[in-house]
Motif scaffolding. Structure first.
Motif, PDB file in Angstrom:
ATOM      1  N   LYS A 292      -3.911   1.112 -10.597  1.00 19.35           N
ATOM      2  CA  LYS A 292      -3.325   0.595  -9.353  1.00 19.35           C
ATOM      3  C   LYS A 292      -3.781  -0.846  -9.177  1.00 19.35           C
ATOM      4  O   LYS A 292      -4.982  -1.103  -9.065  1.00 19.35           O
ATOM      5  CB  LYS A 292      -3.795   1.433  -8.163  1.00 19.35           C
TER       6      LYS A 292
ATOM      7  N   ASP B 161       0.814  -1.225   0.000  1.00 17.64           N
ATOM      8  CA  ASP B 161       0.000   0.000   0.000  1.00 17.64           C
ATOM      9  C   ASP B 161       0.846   1.274   0.000  1.00 17.64           C
ATOM     10  O   ASP B 161       0.576   2.213  -0.748  1.00 17.64           O
ATOM     11  CB  ASP B 161      -0.920   0.024   1.235  1.00 17.64           C
TER      12      ASP B 161
ATOM     13  N   HIS C 223     -11.829   0.776  -5.270  1.00 20.60           N
ATOM     14  CA  HIS C 223     -11.796   2.036  -6.008  1.00 20.60           C
ATOM     15  C   HIS C 223     -10.367   2.501  -6.241  1.00 20.60           C
ATOM     16  O   HIS C 223      -9.526   2.406  -5.354  1.00 20.60           O
ATOM     17  CB  HIS C 223     -12.574   3.116  -5.252  1.00 20.60           C
ATOM     18  N   GLN C 224     -10.133   3.002  -7.433  1.00 19.94           N
ATOM     19  CA  GLN C 224      -8.780   3.426  -7.800  1.00 19.94           C
ATOM     20  C   GLN C 224      -8.342   4.686  -7.044  1.00 19.94           C
ATOM     21  O   GLN C 224      -7.183   4.839  -6.708  1.00 19.94           O
ATOM     22  CB  GLN C 224      -8.722   3.689  -9.311  1.00 19.94           C
TER      23      GLN C 224
ATOM     24  N   LYS D 107      -4.966   3.546  -2.994  1.00 20.08           N
ATOM     25  CA  LYS D 107      -6.087   2.832  -3.608  1.00 20.08           C
ATOM     26  C   LYS D 107      -7.075   2.532  -2.490  1.00 20.08           C
ATOM     27  O   LYS D 107      -6.661   2.151  -1.387  1.00 20.08           O
ATOM     28  CB  LYS D 107      -5.560   1.521  -4.210  1.00 20.08           C
TER      29      LYS D 107
ATOM     30  N   SER E 268      -3.815  -4.578  -7.033  1.00 17.49           N
ATOM     31  CA  SER E 268      -3.895  -4.877  -5.588  1.00 17.49           C
ATOM     32  C   SER E 268      -2.527  -5.288  -5.062  1.00 17.49           C
ATOM     33  O   SER E 268      -1.788  -5.942  -5.745  1.00 17.49           O
ATOM     34  CB  SER E 268      -4.847  -6.027  -5.336  1.00 17.49           C
TER      35      SER E 268
ATOM     36  N   ASN F 111      -6.090   9.144 -14.185  1.00 12.72           N
ATOM     37  CA  ASN F 111      -6.813   7.862 -14.125  1.00 12.72           C
ATOM     38  C   ASN F 111      -6.982   7.185 -15.486  1.00 12.72           C
ATOM     39  O   ASN F 111      -7.318   6.007 -15.551  1.00 12.72           O
ATOM     40  CB  ASN F 111      -8.184   8.039 -13.459  1.00 12.72           C
TER      41      ASN F 111
END
Ligand code: FAD
Length: 352
Positions: free
Chosen positions: A350, A316, A330-331, A326, A352, A345
């Motif tokens: 992004k 993260d 949701h981005q 992130k 996970s 965007n």
């Protein structure tokens, strides 16, 4: 003889009792047969990797690369028929879920189309699975074990032959499809010990991408380049780690070959936090996004790298500093380093 089964002996008339008995017996038998057949079909369908159920695999091979990172090869108990590499190719980034049965949790891991080469030396030697030879459906993972972590630590200690449960594939990202007459890029050079020529080129002008990866996140762009029908454009990897020579040792020969074949440009950062404060190298390599061109433009042979899109994969904190946080599914807006450089965007994703 058959008459005796349905007719009364004394009167020679059709017996209601006998007829009912035989009708009931035949219908019951057919029912049992059908349910057995359905059960068989269900069991058969459970052999293939699916999101709907767990499939049993066993630990085939495992080797530690350094104190924390290891390679894990698993093999399904029953050979797979579906070639999941061919199914996803350059179009999809995918992972599978592995279940830890004692604590009922699953974690995602990103398979690589690799198998280990048996040899007696201590060095790990890897080979890319040949086209259309799925080797029963074996999957290879590059995993980091965390001291307080549950699943990666558990997997790192399982005995060889231990059964585990896997489901998937889960698609993490999907790229636009190339025209139907686009060529499949050759990757035979990855298994060759000799220097080979550059290999074939895509028919259409493909687009290039950046991957900002940290730690084991490098498996995501690797999956895209090693898979059957690999990514058509060039990939630039901006990789953050502690000691790439140690952590990535068995993967380095493959990365080098991909670089020599002009498919990949690697940049390693062993102190990425510091690099983000001065951006001395970053500013030279992560330029603003190039414009997207039509996928049906013919390849004009240009060799310069022009990334139009960036994917970011890692912990993260890494994602946050590269392109902003992130929020679950949701981005979130593109901020961080890429935000400052004009990426947004439409040009950043992004993972996970
Ligand atoms: C789509 C996808 C693909 C993935 N592919 C891989 C893969 O191929 N190889 C791989 O090793 N992992 C991969 N992961 C991460 C993996 O799913 C687990 O999150 C990881 O193995 C840690 O799980 P754990 O149960 O061992 O630790 P947990 O019990 O979840 O966590 C233990 C501790 O480690 C910390 N931690 C967990 N993950 C990270 C991280 N990535 N960076 C820093 N700290 C962390 C936690 O904050 C916690 O303190 C992937 C994740 C996703 C979502």
């Amino acid at each position: 003889m058959i008459r005796a089964l349905f007719y009364k002996k004394k009167t020679g008339k059709l017996s209601f009792l006998k007829t009912s008995f035989w009708t009931f017996s035949i219908v019951s038998l057919a029912g049992v047969g059908y349910s057995g057949y359905s059960q068989y079909r269900l069991e058969q369908s459970k052999i293939e990797l699916s999101q709907n159920h767990f499939v049993k695999y066993k630990v085939k091979w495992r080797k530690f690369v350094d104190e924390k990172h290891y390679l894990l090869e698993i093999e399904p108990l029953k050979p797979q028929k579906v070639n999941v590499w061919n199914q996803n190719g350059y179009r999809k980034l995918w992972s599978v879920e592995i279940k830890q049965p004692q604590i009922h949790v699953v974690r995602n891991y990103t398979p690589l189309p690799l198998t280990h080469v048996e040899d007696t030396s201590d060095e790990i030697s890897l080979k890319v699975l040949d086209d259309d030879k799925i080797d029963n459906g074996k999957l290879m993972f590059y995993i980091k074990s965390y001291d307080n972590g549950e699943v990666a630590r558990w997997l790192s200690k399982l005995p060889i032959g231990h059964e585990i449960e896997v489901r998937g594939p889960y698609i993490e990202y999907e790229f636009p499809e190339a025209p139907s007459d686009e060529v499949v890029l050759d990757r035979g050079f990855l298994n060759s010990s000799e220097e080979t020529s550059l290999g074939n080129k895509s028919k259409y002008k493909s687009f290039d991408i950046n991957f900002f990866s940290a730690g084991t996140g490098i498996v995501t762009p690797l999956q895209l380049m090693l898979t059957q029908d690999p990514f058509k454009g060039k990939i630039q990897i901006i990789h953050a780690c502690k000691n790439y020579q140690k952590e990535l040792a068995p993967l380095l020969p493959l990365l080098k070959k991909l670089e020599n074949h002009d498919r990949l440009k690697m940049h390693y950062f062993e102190n990425f936090r510091k690099e983000l404060t001065n951006c001395r190298v970053l500013d030279k390599i992560a330029e603003t996004p190039y414009p997207f061109h039509d996928l049906t433009t013919l390849n004009n042979g240009s060799t310069s790298l022009k990334p139009i899109f960036s994917l970011v994969v890692g912990p993260d904190g890494f994602i946050e500093s590269v392109c902003g946080p992130k929020y679950e599914l949701h981005q979130g807006p593109i901020t961080g380093y890429l935000g400052q450089k004009g990426w947004n965007n439409n040009t950043v994703f992004k993972l996970s």
